[in-house]
Design a protein around this motif. Sequence first.
Motif, PDB file in Angstrom:
ATOM      1  N   SER A  20     -58.442  16.863 -43.978  1.00 53.73           N
ATOM      2  CA  SER A  20     -59.470  16.239 -44.818  1.00 53.73           C
ATOM      3  C   SER A  20     -60.691  17.135 -44.906  1.00 53.73           C
ATOM      4  N   PRO A  21     -60.549  18.329 -45.497  1.00 57.08           N
ATOM      5  CA  PRO A  21     -61.649  19.288 -45.505  1.00 57.08           C
ATOM      6  C   PRO A  21     -62.868  18.786 -46.259  1.00 57.08           C
ATOM      7  N   VAL A  22     -62.694  17.845 -47.188  1.00 58.42           N
ATOM      8  CA  VAL A  22     -63.831  17.390 -47.973  1.00 58.42           C
ATOM      9  C   VAL A  22     -64.855  16.694 -47.103  1.00 58.42           C
ATOM     10  N   ARG A  23     -64.403  15.991 -46.065  1.00 52.91           N
ATOM     11  CA  ARG A  23     -65.320  15.239 -45.223  1.00 52.91           C
ATOM     12  C   ARG A  23     -66.354  16.135 -44.558  1.00 52.91           C
ATOM     13  N   ALA A  24     -65.989  17.351 -44.223  1.00 51.28           N
ATOM     14  CA  ALA A  24     -66.912  18.246 -43.525  1.00 51.28           C
ATOM     15  C   ALA A  24     -68.108  18.617 -44.391  1.00 51.28           C
ATOM     16  N   GLN A  25     -67.997  18.390 -45.725  1.00 47.91           N
ATOM     17  CA  GLN A  25     -69.083  18.747 -46.624  1.00 47.91           C
ATOM     18  C   GLN A  25     -69.996  17.565 -46.943  1.00 47.91           C
ATOM     19  N   VAL A  26     -69.717  16.397 -46.336  1.00 47.42           N
ATOM     20  CA  VAL A  26     -70.515  15.209 -46.645  1.00 47.42           C
ATOM     21  C   VAL A  26     -71.954  15.422 -46.214  1.00 47.42           C
ATOM     22  N   SER A  27     -72.887  15.035 -47.079  1.00 49.16           N
ATOM     23  CA  SER A  27     -74.302  15.114 -46.719  1.00 49.16           C
ATOM     24  C   SER A  27     -74.982  13.829 -47.132  1.00 49.16           C
ATOM     25  N   VAL A  28     -75.974  13.403 -46.349  1.00 51.78           N
ATOM     26  CA  VAL A  28     -76.735  12.197 -46.648  1.00 51.78           C
ATOM     27  C   VAL A  28     -78.199  12.475 -46.371  1.00 51.78           C
ATOM     28  N   SER A  29     -79.061  11.616 -46.902  1.00 52.85           N
ATOM     29  CA  SER A  29     -80.491  11.759 -46.675  1.00 52.85           C
ATOM     30  C   SER A  29     -80.898  10.889 -45.498  1.00 52.85           C
ATOM     31  N   SER A  30     -81.458  11.510 -44.436  1.00 49.21           N
ATOM     32  CA  SER A  30     -81.907  10.758 -43.268  1.00 49.21           C
ATOM     33  C   SER A  30     -82.985  11.542 -42.531  1.00 49.21           C
ATOM     34  N   PRO A  31     -84.245  11.298 -42.852  1.00 46.48           N
ATOM     35  CA  PRO A  31     -85.329  12.000 -42.156  1.00 46.48           C
ATOM     36  C   PRO A  31     -85.284  11.781 -40.648  1.00 46.48           C
ATOM     37  N   VAL A  48     -90.738  16.329 -31.213  1.00 40.53           N
ATOM     38  CA  VAL A  48     -91.581  15.301 -30.585  1.00 40.53           C
ATOM     39  C   VAL A  48     -92.810  15.035 -31.452  1.00 40.53           C
ATOM     40  N   ALA A  49     -93.421  16.096 -31.979  1.00 39.15           N
ATOM     41  CA  ALA A  49     -94.581  15.914 -32.849  1.00 39.15           C
ATOM     42  C   ALA A  49     -94.209  15.116 -34.092  1.00 39.15           C
ATOM     43  N   ASP A  50     -93.055  15.429 -34.685  1.00 42.46           N
ATOM     44  CA  ASP A  50     -92.622  14.704 -35.882  1.00 42.46           C
ATOM     45  C   ASP A  50     -92.315  13.244 -35.564  1.00 42.46           C
ATOM     46  N   MET A  51     -91.663  13.009 -34.428  1.00 47.58           N
ATOM     47  CA  MET A  51     -91.311  11.637 -34.078  1.00 47.58           C
ATOM     48  C   MET A  51     -92.557  10.826 -33.718  1.00 47.58           C
ATOM     49  N   ALA A  52     -93.542  11.475 -33.096  1.00 51.70           N
ATOM     50  CA  ALA A  52     -94.788  10.785 -32.759  1.00 51.70           C
ATOM     51  C   ALA A  52     -95.530  10.350 -34.012  1.00 51.70           C
ATOM     52  N   ALA A  53     -95.339  11.099 -35.115  1.00 53.81           N
ATOM     53  CA  ALA A  53     -95.988  10.757 -36.380  1.00 53.81           C
ATOM     54  C   ALA A  53     -95.162   9.773 -37.203  1.00 53.81           C
ATOM     55  N   TYR A  54     -93.940   9.524 -36.798  1.00 50.74           N
ATOM     56  CA  TYR A  54     -93.047   8.615 -37.525  1.00 50.74           C
ATOM     57  C   TYR A  54     -93.550   7.186 -37.332  1.00 50.74           C
ATOM     58  N   PRO A  55     -93.622   6.361 -38.379  1.00 54.69           N
ATOM     59  CA  PRO A  55     -94.111   4.978 -38.218  1.00 54.69           C
ATOM     60  C   PRO A  55     -93.246   4.200 -37.227  1.00 54.69           C
ATOM     61  N   ASP A  66     -79.216   4.492 -38.550  1.00 60.04           N
ATOM     62  CA  ASP A  66     -78.860   5.887 -38.809  1.00 60.04           C
ATOM     63  C   ASP A  66     -77.924   6.446 -37.747  1.00 60.04           C
ATOM     64  N   LEU A  67     -78.154   6.095 -36.483  1.00 58.86           N
ATOM     65  CA  LEU A  67     -77.327   6.663 -35.425  1.00 58.86           C
ATOM     66  C   LEU A  67     -75.921   6.071 -35.403  1.00 58.86           C
ATOM     67  N   ARG A  68     -75.831   4.763 -35.659  1.00 57.16           N
ATOM     68  CA  ARG A  68     -74.533   4.104 -35.523  1.00 57.16           C
ATOM     69  C   ARG A  68     -73.882   3.826 -36.876  1.00 57.16           C
ATOM     70  N   ASP A  69     -74.540   2.989 -37.695  1.00 55.03           N
ATOM     71  CA  ASP A  69     -73.893   2.519 -38.923  1.00 55.03           C
ATOM     72  C   ASP A  69     -73.692   3.634 -39.942  1.00 55.03           C
ATOM     73  N   LEU A  70     -74.687   4.498 -40.096  1.00 51.23           N
ATOM     74  CA  LEU A  70     -74.580   5.559 -41.087  1.00 51.23           C
ATOM     75  C   LEU A  70     -73.451   6.534 -40.743  1.00 51.23           C
ATOM     76  N   THR A  71     -73.262   6.781 -39.457  1.00 56.57           N
ATOM     77  CA  THR A  71     -72.171   7.671 -39.050  1.00 56.57           C
ATOM     78  C   THR A  71     -70.818   7.070 -39.403  1.00 56.57           C
ATOM     79  N   CYS A  72     -70.669   5.753 -39.188  1.00 59.02           N
ATOM     80  CA  CYS A  72     -69.424   5.088 -39.577  1.00 59.02           C
ATOM     81  C   CYS A  72     -69.217   5.149 -41.082  1.00 59.02           C
TER      82      CYS A  72
END
Length: 412
Positions: A20-31, A48-55, A66-72
């Motif tokens: 399934s080579p196509v799967r390796a090219q999957v991209s999504v938007s997730s800051p 750390v600086a970026d995460m500290a500024a994250y709301p 993002d960590l669990r559902d988006l990966t599935c």
Amino acid sequence: MTHGLVVVALAGLAGLAAASPVRAQVSVSSPYLDIVARYQSGDQAKAVADMAAYPTSGLRDRARKDLRDLTCQVLCGTADCRRARAEKPAEFERVLEAWSASMPAAAALHVDTAIQAQADERRDVAEAHRQLALELVDLMETELAAPAGGTSPIARPRIADGPAFSGPTTTGPDPQIARRAQASQLVTLLSIWLLQLRGDLPQIQAPLARAQQRFPQDPLVALALGSLHEAHAAPNALVEASAGRQGNLEKWRQEERAYRLAQALAAYHQAVALDPTLAETHLRLGHVLLLAGKADEADAAFARASAETGDRRWGYLAEMLRADGADARGDRGAARQRYQAALGAWPDAQSPVLALSRLEASDGDWPAAQARLSTLTPRAGGRAEDPWWAYGFGQAWRIDAGLATLRRLVVR
């Protein structure tokens, strides 16, 4: 933005993904995942600086999504992880691979951000990230605890004492499980040490209880439990705890002090049983024995603390505690000798200088007392300073070494 974590996981499974080579090219938007990926790549300061500024509003839901559902969703075509696990086991193996890389890194990032936010006096931000780090440890326990193939559970690696923790310990057939286990352990301990640094005794109990369940063989958990009870036995803590109570407050404080000291002794004895070479345990055990009026047993524990390690911190603190004990008994000669020995062990320390100056002043030797004080240099601050000032903060002095090890564990 590219979903770096999923791509990295798939790259490691290139052989399995050949059909399934196509799967390796999957991209999504997730800051959010981009920040986690940056941390995992080794650019921790920027992450750390970026995460500290994250709301922080909605951050918990964003992290889980993002960590669990988006990966599935990316790897299995559905955000329902239970359905993916049941209906697409082959694809779900790749999900587990991605989770095993991203979840420990995210937990590490959040506890790292919490510590930095605390240093910046942004307590609300620090607390939000501390709580999220622990929730991600819970998530790892839920999703990743059981080794594949139905084999027996992997014993969690124990963190050793020292200026920097040893690790990762390779345990069982899958070294990644050992790395995750140690990362979970460190995130939990760092969360507890951060609360110790704040002096926030009421909040320590809950994460500490979870740590006792998860890591019953870790002497640092038992040590933290003893430190919690020891802190509760301090005079200022007893006064604060008795506020608003009715009846004989002095009697309550005496009973509470006796209870806390007994609990501290039990925890320290457990830590000694788990690791007899942990110098800090012997030192704190000696201090509690001293408070309980058991001077001979305390001296034996202090001697053991110095003997178990070449770290001068413990020799210095042992001499300081012995000196305080002698001072309290009225043995000024022994106290003076011990304070001098402590100063010899840690020449830049301020506390033994202050103690010696006080003894000289009480003897009426004001010129000597004044001359002694003139040798003092201003306190620079920080956790690496005179260990005497840090004793009441439990194991918070370990934060720097713990973070350094945690960062090494999650970098890919």
